[in-house]
Structures are given as structure tokens and as C-alpha cells.
Design a protein around this motif. Structure first.
Motif, short mmCIF file in Angstrom:
data_model
loop_
_atom_site.label_atom_id
_atom_site.label_comp_id
_atom_site.label_asym_id
_atom_site.label_seq_id
_atom_site.Cartn_x
_atom_site.Cartn_y
_atom_site.Cartn_z
N ARG A 87 0.83 -1.20 0.00
CA ARG A 87 0.00 0.00 0.00
C ARG A 87 0.86 1.25 0.00
NH1 ARG A 87 -2.59 0.97 5.97
NH2 ARG A 87 -0.65 1.54 7.03
N ASP A 88 0.28 2.31 -0.51
CA ASP A 88 0.89 3.64 -0.48
C ASP A 88 -0.09 4.53 0.25
OD1 ASP A 88 1.70 6.30 -1.07
OD2 ASP A 88 2.78 5.59 -2.84
N VAL A 89 0.23 4.86 1.48
CA VAL A 89 -0.69 5.62 2.33
C VAL A 89 -0.94 7.01 1.75
CG1 VAL A 89 -0.99 6.63 4.61
CG2 VAL A 89 -0.08 4.32 4.40
N ASP A 90 0.10 7.64 1.24
CA ASP A 90 -0.06 8.99 0.70
C ASP A 90 -0.97 9.00 -0.52
OD1 ASP A 90 3.40 9.85 1.47
OD2 ASP A 90 1.57 10.01 2.68
N LYS A 91 -0.87 7.98 -1.35
CA LYS A 91 -1.70 7.89 -2.55
C LYS A 91 -3.05 7.23 -2.26
CE LYS A 91 2.09 7.74 -5.89
NZ LYS A 91 2.74 6.98 -6.99
N ARG A 92 -3.23 6.73 -1.03
CA ARG A 92 -4.48 6.06 -0.64
C ARG A 92 -4.78 4.91 -1.61
NH1 ARG A 92 -8.66 10.85 1.35
NH2 ARG A 92 -7.20 11.88 2.76
N THR A 93 -3.77 4.16 -1.90
CA THR A 93 -3.91 3.08 -2.87
C THR A 93 -3.30 1.79 -2.33
OG1 THR A 93 -3.83 4.64 -4.71
CG2 THR A 93 -3.41 2.35 -5.24
N VAL A 94 -4.00 0.70 -2.53
CA VAL A 94 -3.49 -0.62 -2.18
C VAL A 94 -3.27 -1.38 -3.47
CG1 VAL A 94 -4.00 -2.80 -1.01
CG2 VAL A 94 -4.65 -0.62 0.05
N TYR A 95 -2.13 -2.04 -3.55
CA TYR A 95 -1.75 -2.75 -4.76
C TYR A 95 -1.77 -4.26 -4.52
CZ TYR A 95 0.08 1.87 -5.83
OH TYR A 95 0.20 3.22 -6.03
N LEU A 96 -2.07 -4.98 -5.58
CA LEU A 96 -1.95 -6.43 -5.56
C LEU A 96 -1.12 -6.82 -6.78
CD1 LEU A 96 -2.83 -9.02 -4.02
CD2 LEU A 96 -4.63 -9.26 -5.77
N GLN A 97 0.13 -7.17 -6.51
CA GLN A 97 1.01 -7.64 -7.57
C GLN A 97 0.72 -9.13 -7.77
OE1 GLN A 97 3.35 -6.10 -9.37
NE2 GLN A 97 3.76 -4.17 -8.33
N VAL A 98 0.41 -9.51 -8.98
CA VAL A 98 0.08 -10.91 -9.26
C VAL A 98 1.08 -11.45 -10.27
CG1 VAL A 98 -2.33 -10.64 -8.64
CG2 VAL A 98 -1.66 -10.25 -10.98
N HIS A 99 1.80 -12.47 -9.87
CA HIS A 99 2.84 -13.05 -10.71
C HIS A 99 2.54 -14.52 -11.01
CE1 HIS A 99 5.37 -9.54 -10.04
NE2 HIS A 99 5.15 -9.64 -8.75
N ASP A 100 3.24 -15.04 -12.02
CA ASP A 100 3.10 -16.45 -12.38
C ASP A 100 1.62 -16.84 -12.49
OD1 ASP A 100 4.01 -19.67 -10.90
OD2 ASP A 100 3.84 -19.04 -13.00
N LEU A 101 0.90 -16.03 -13.25
CA LEU A 101 -0.55 -16.23 -13.33
C LEU A 101 -0.89 -17.56 -13.99
CD1 LEU A 101 -1.59 -12.59 -14.13
CD2 LEU A 101 -2.49 -13.97 -12.25
N LYS A 102 -1.95 -18.15 -13.48
CA LYS A 102 -2.45 -19.42 -13.99
C LYS A 102 -3.86 -19.21 -14.54
CE LYS A 102 0.01 -21.63 -10.14
NZ LYS A 102 1.18 -22.06 -10.91
N VAL A 103 -4.28 -20.13 -15.38
CA VAL A 103 -5.62 -20.02 -15.95
C VAL A 103 -6.67 -19.95 -14.85
CG1 VAL A 103 -7.35 -21.24 -17.32
CG2 VAL A 103 -4.97 -21.19 -18.09
N GLU A 104 -6.44 -20.67 -13.77
CA GLU A 104 -7.41 -20.66 -12.66
C GLU A 104 -7.43 -19.38 -11.87
OE1 GLU A 104 -5.07 -22.96 -13.32
OE2 GLU A 104 -4.09 -23.67 -11.48
N ASP A 105 -6.53 -18.44 -12.17
CA ASP A 105 -6.57 -17.12 -11.54
C ASP A 105 -7.55 -16.19 -12.25
OD1 ASP A 105 -3.02 -17.34 -11.10
OD2 ASP A 105 -4.56 -17.62 -9.56
N THR A 106 -8.11 -16.63 -13.35
CA THR A 106 -9.07 -15.82 -14.09
C THR A 106 -10.29 -15.51 -13.24
OG1 THR A 106 -8.39 -16.69 -16.24
CG2 THR A 106 -10.63 -15.83 -16.08
N GLY A 107 -10.73 -14.26 -13.32
CA GLY A 107 -11.91 -13.86 -12.57
C GLY A 107 -11.97 -12.35 -12.43
N VAL A 108 -13.04 -11.91 -11.81
CA VAL A 108 -13.17 -10.50 -11.48
C VAL A 108 -12.59 -10.29 -10.09
CG1 VAL A 108 -14.75 -8.58 -11.14
CG2 VAL A 108 -15.24 -10.29 -12.89
#
Length: 125
Positions: free
Chosen positions: A70-91
Motif C-alpha cells: 500500500r501507499d498511504v499517501d496515494k491512498r492506494t493498495v496494490y496487488l502484484q500478481v505473478h506467475d498467473l495461472k488459468v485458474e486465476d481468471t476472474g473479477v
């Protein structure tokens, strides 16, 4: 407090994305969680980060591949997703919770106080 998730897209297996959750309120008052919902499946908790940023939780299915920050100043939370798999598909959705201690966070959907609209991640070759 409004949440806005973004950063989804189409990626090949093994690829990476960075999802963002912009929060209109102070992150020190909001524990933020990430969820995903695949077609025909129930919503699944993926990760969460506490109000003070000290507690982070990952679902077993993503541990070692996903990283929340997260970046408190930007009020933003990030989710870095690596080595994606087909089963990671979704909303992918971000959600917030204000109750609980500063080191509390949850990946249980029923405990969330507010939700943002989702961003679609499609993993396909």
C-alpha cells in the motif's frame, strides 16, 4: 468511503499484472482486502492488509505468487500478481473493513463494510 479497483486485463499464463485499489478514505482507518470471483464460482478471499499495514494475509492458492502493498499517501493498495495461472481468471474486487484492531484484516466477504467495482483478469494463451 469509495473504492475503485483497476489494472486487470488479458495476460498469458506465467504473466504478471499489478492491480490497484484507490480508496477515498484514509488507509489508516481501513483494512483492505482483495477478493476474486471466477465464472460460476463463489467469491474467494485472496489477500488482505491491516489498517497499520503490519498484518498481511494470503490465501493458500496465491501465496508466493501474489504480493499486497500500500501507499498511504496515494491512498492506494496494490496487488502484484505473478506467475498467473488459468485458474486465476476472474473479477478481482477490493473491499474495506474499519472495525477490529489496527492489526486486523480478514478475507471473509461477510466481514466487509464496503466494496469497489471489480476489475477483470483473464489468463489465457
Amino acid at each position: 468511503v469509495q473504492l475503485q479497483a483497476s489494472g486487470g486485463g488479458l495476460v498469458q499464463p506465467g504473466g504478471s499484472l499489478q492491480l490497484s485499489c484507490a480508496v477515498s478514505g484514509e488507509l489508516n482507518y481501513n483494512a483492505i482486502s482483495w477478493f476474486r470471483q471466477a465464472p460460476g464460482k463463489e467469491r474467494e478471499g485472496v489477500s488482505c492488509i491491516s489498517r497499520d499495514g503490519r498484518k498481511i494475509v494470503y490465501a493458500g492458492s496465491v501465496k508466493g505468487r501474489f504480493t499486497v502493498s500500500r501507499d498511504v499517501d496515494k491512498r492506494t493498495v496494490y496487488l502484484q500478481v505473478h506467475d498467473l495461472k488459468v485458474e486465476d481468471t476472474g473479477v478481482y474486487y477490493c473491499a474495506r473493513r474499519t472495525a477490529g484492531g489496527s492489526t486486523f484484516c480478514s478475507t471473509q466477504a461477510q466481514m466487509m463494510a464496503g466494496w469497489g467495482q471489480g476489475t477483470l483478469v483473464t489468463v489465457s494463451s
